[in-house]
Design an enzyme around this catalytic site. Structure first.
Site, PDB file in Angstrom:
ATOM      1  N   TRP A 100       0.968  -1.194   0.039  1.00 47.78           N
ATOM      2  CA  TRP A 100      -0.062   0.041   0.037  1.00 47.78           C
ATOM      3  C   TRP A 100       0.692   1.143  -0.010  1.00 47.78           C
ATOM      4  O   TRP A 100       0.500   2.310  -0.708  1.00 47.78           O
ATOM      5  CB  TRP A 100      -0.959   0.034   0.981  1.00 47.78           C
ATOM      6  CG  TRP A 100      -1.903  -1.192   1.111  1.00 47.78           C
ATOM      7  CD1 TRP A 100      -2.137  -2.095   1.913  1.00 47.78           C
ATOM      8  CD2 TRP A 100      -2.996  -1.476   0.095  1.00 47.78           C
ATOM      9  NE1 TRP A 100      -3.102  -3.036   1.744  1.00 47.78           N
ATOM     10  CE2 TRP A 100      -3.346  -2.678   0.631  1.00 47.78           C
ATOM     11  CE3 TRP A 100      -3.295  -0.808  -1.235  1.00 47.78           C
ATOM     12  CZ2 TRP A 100      -4.485  -3.324  -0.342  1.00 47.78           C
ATOM     13  CZ3 TRP A 100      -4.115  -1.448  -1.838  1.00 47.78           C
ATOM     14  CH2 TRP A 100      -4.612  -2.764  -1.561  1.00 47.78           C
ATOM     15  N   ASP A 167      -1.475   6.637   6.407  1.00 44.79           N
ATOM     16  CA  ASP A 167      -2.613   5.753   5.952  1.00 44.79           C
ATOM     17  C   ASP A 167      -2.890   4.647   7.251  1.00 44.79           C
ATOM     18  O   ASP A 167      -1.944   3.746   7.582  1.00 44.79           O
ATOM     19  CB  ASP A 167      -2.123   4.908   4.707  1.00 44.79           C
ATOM     20  CG  ASP A 167      -3.242   3.870   4.149  1.00 44.79           C
ATOM     21  OD1 ASP A 167      -4.031   3.595   4.942  1.00 44.79           O
ATOM     22  OD2 ASP A 167      -2.678   3.066   3.308  1.00 44.79           O
ATOM     23  N   LYS A 191     -11.664  -1.828   6.802  1.00 52.63           N
ATOM     24  CA  LYS A 191     -10.789  -3.089   7.753  1.00 52.63           C
ATOM     25  C   LYS A 191     -11.195  -2.858   9.031  1.00 52.63           C
ATOM     26  O   LYS A 191     -11.157  -3.615   9.881  1.00 52.63           O
ATOM     27  CB  LYS A 191      -9.435  -2.287   7.476  1.00 52.63           C
ATOM     28  CG  LYS A 191      -8.924  -2.292   6.021  1.00 52.63           C
ATOM     29  CD  LYS A 191      -8.273  -3.601   5.592  1.00 52.63           C
ATOM     30  CE  LYS A 191      -8.221  -3.733   4.171  1.00 52.63           C
ATOM     31  NZ  LYS A 191      -7.518  -2.738   3.194  1.00 52.63           N
TER      32      LYS A 191
HETATM   33  C1  LIG Z   1      -6.794  -2.127   2.134  1.00 53.39           C
HETATM   34  C2  LIG Z   1      -5.737  -0.904   2.275  1.00 53.39           C
HETATM   35  C3  LIG Z   1      -5.694   0.031   1.353  1.00 53.39           C
HETATM   36  C4  LIG Z   1      -6.850   0.083  -0.016  1.00 53.39           C
HETATM   37  O1  LIG Z   1      -7.820   0.494   0.336  1.00 53.39           O
HETATM   38  P1  LIG Z   1      -8.952   0.578  -0.660  1.00 53.39           P
HETATM   39  O2  LIG Z   1     -10.195   1.126   0.015  1.00 53.39           O
HETATM   40  O3  LIG Z   1      -9.383  -0.639  -1.152  1.00 53.39           O
HETATM   41  O4  LIG Z   1      -8.635   1.623  -1.661  1.00 53.39           O
HETATM   42  C5  LIG Z   1      -4.834   1.045   1.355  1.00 53.39           C
HETATM   43  N1  LIG Z   1      -4.099   0.907   2.565  1.00 53.39           N
HETATM   44  C6  LIG Z   1      -4.063   0.014   3.386  1.00 53.39           C
HETATM   45  C7  LIG Z   1      -3.176   0.163   4.656  1.00 53.39           C
HETATM   46  C8  LIG Z   1      -4.990  -1.001   3.398  1.00 53.39           C
HETATM   47  O5  LIG Z   1      -5.151  -2.040   4.255  1.00 53.39           O
END
Ligand SMILES: *Cc1c(COP(=O)(O)O)cnc(C)c1O
Length: 355
Positions: A100, A167, A191
């Site tokens: 990511w 993030d 998540k």
């Molecule tokens: C799943 C995830 C993403 C991507 O998320 P989307 O909503 O599918 O774009 C980005 N960063 C992390 C840390 C993730 O676990």
């Protein structure tokens, strides 16, 4: 049969939240209308949005501190681009700790120079780099708090004079941090907060308005802030479910209460991974292990069938590792009960005894 849902995302949500969400789809607030067939500008839904935004800031301890919470669309993946679009004038610094982070770097490169301050890529991201230097003339520093795929998690964050952007998709609301250190935090809902379809963005307003490029409306944080997260039709159902989850967390005692449970779950599983001779953890150093996503292998491939048959027998679901790591990944998000981890540990022990 009851399932033990270890899915990495979309993932387990509290049962009571699912129940209430299902009811609201049929009859929202006793209106005899569905949540998903009324105007997002109706009083009832505006209340949901306001409440969700307020709860997010409250959990993070960021009310009345110059921060705004937004529920946007396009996933965390769109934030990779939006962050750079709104904040990258010349040069930005990134820490590369996984897939990511890599994707975030890729998008930022469309808009300016990216300095990768450190990377764990050569070791398939099995550790968190430390002791790197962040250029003080960069527009911001971006990192990923928890690496969902590889099972590593940052335990501390650098202190810098430039805006800290994170993030937090896979560990937001799971542990206490000094969130006021961050200028922008984003997290895809699926998540640890709600269904896929909305992304929480928490942003300190004073970092905006500093780039010279024109920003298209949908990519402009300022536009979304001015429109109170309703510039266009928001993802009404994901926002509603996220609000219920944030309310559930509050009733439970907030982040400090859930952090205790998350620590217990992680300790139970990692102790077994370390003790049981059949298994080995993926992450190189224990201090870098994620409390949300535990990655591990079965050392002897011949036991794979037995192990997986037993997992199936007790209703354990979603334990397969990501294709880039292999093995197993137990995702232990906020809503996963300790009991589910105990069931997994019991199976690991049963396979050991039978082996
Ligand atoms: C799943 C995830 C993403 C991507 O998320 P989307 O909503 O599918 O774009 C980005 N960063 C992390 C840390 C993730 O676990």
């Amino acid at each position: 049969m009851k399932k033990h849902n270890f899915s990495a995302g979309p993932c387990i949500l509290p049962q009571s939240v699912l129940q209430k969400s299902a009811e609201a789809v049929l009859n929202f607030n006793n209106s005899n209308l569905s949540l998903i067939e009324i105007s997002h500008r109706s009083k009832d839904f505006v209340e949901v949005m306001d409440n969700a935004r307020a709860l997010a800031l409250e959990h993070l301890g960021l009310q009345n501190k110059g921060y705004q919470a937004l529920f946007l669309q396009g996933g965390a993946s769109l934030q990779f681009l939006m962050v750079a679009f709104n904040l990258l004038e010349k040069k930005a610094a990134y820490l590369n700790t996984g897939t990511w982070a890599n994707n975030a770097i890729k998008e930022a490169k469309f808009l300016g120079e990216v300095v990768e301050v450190a990377s764990s890529q050569s070791d398939n991201f099995n550790f968190i780099p430390k002791n790197y230097n962040i250029p003080t003339d960069a527009d911001y520093f971006h990192c990923t708090s928890n690496n969902t795929i590889f099972g590593t998690q940052m335990q501390s964050f650098p202190t810098t004079n430039i805006p800290l952007i994170c993030d937090m998709s896979s560990d937001i609301f799971s542990r206490q941090l000094d969130f006021s250190k961050f200028s922008l935090i984003y997290a895809g809902a699926q998540k640890n907060m709600g269904p896929a379809g909305t992304t929480l963005v928490v942003i300190k307003e004073d970092i905006l308005g500093k780039v010279s490029r024109a920003i298209p409306s949908m990519l402009d944080y300022k536009v979304h802030i001015d429109k109170e997260s309703m510039f266009n039709t928001p993802a009404v159902f994901p926002v509603y479910v996220s609000m219920l989850t944030l309310q559930w967390l509050k009733d439970l005692g907030g982040i400090s209460a859930i952090e205790k449970q998350n620590n217990q779950k992680a300790e139970l599983l990692y102790n077994e991974i370390d003790r049981n001779p059949l298994f080995e953890g993926f992450v190189a150093q224990k201090e870098d292990r994620s409390k949300m996503n535990a990655t591990f292998n079965l050392k002897n491939d011949q036991l794979k069938e037995t192990f997986e048959a037993q997992l199936k027998n007790v209703g354990i679901s979603g334990l397969n590792g990501h294709r880039s790591v292999g093995g197993y990944r137990a995702s232990m998000y906020n809503a996963l009960p300790l009991e589910s981890v105990q069931v997994l540990v019991d199976i690991m022990q049963a396979v050991e005894k039978g082996a």
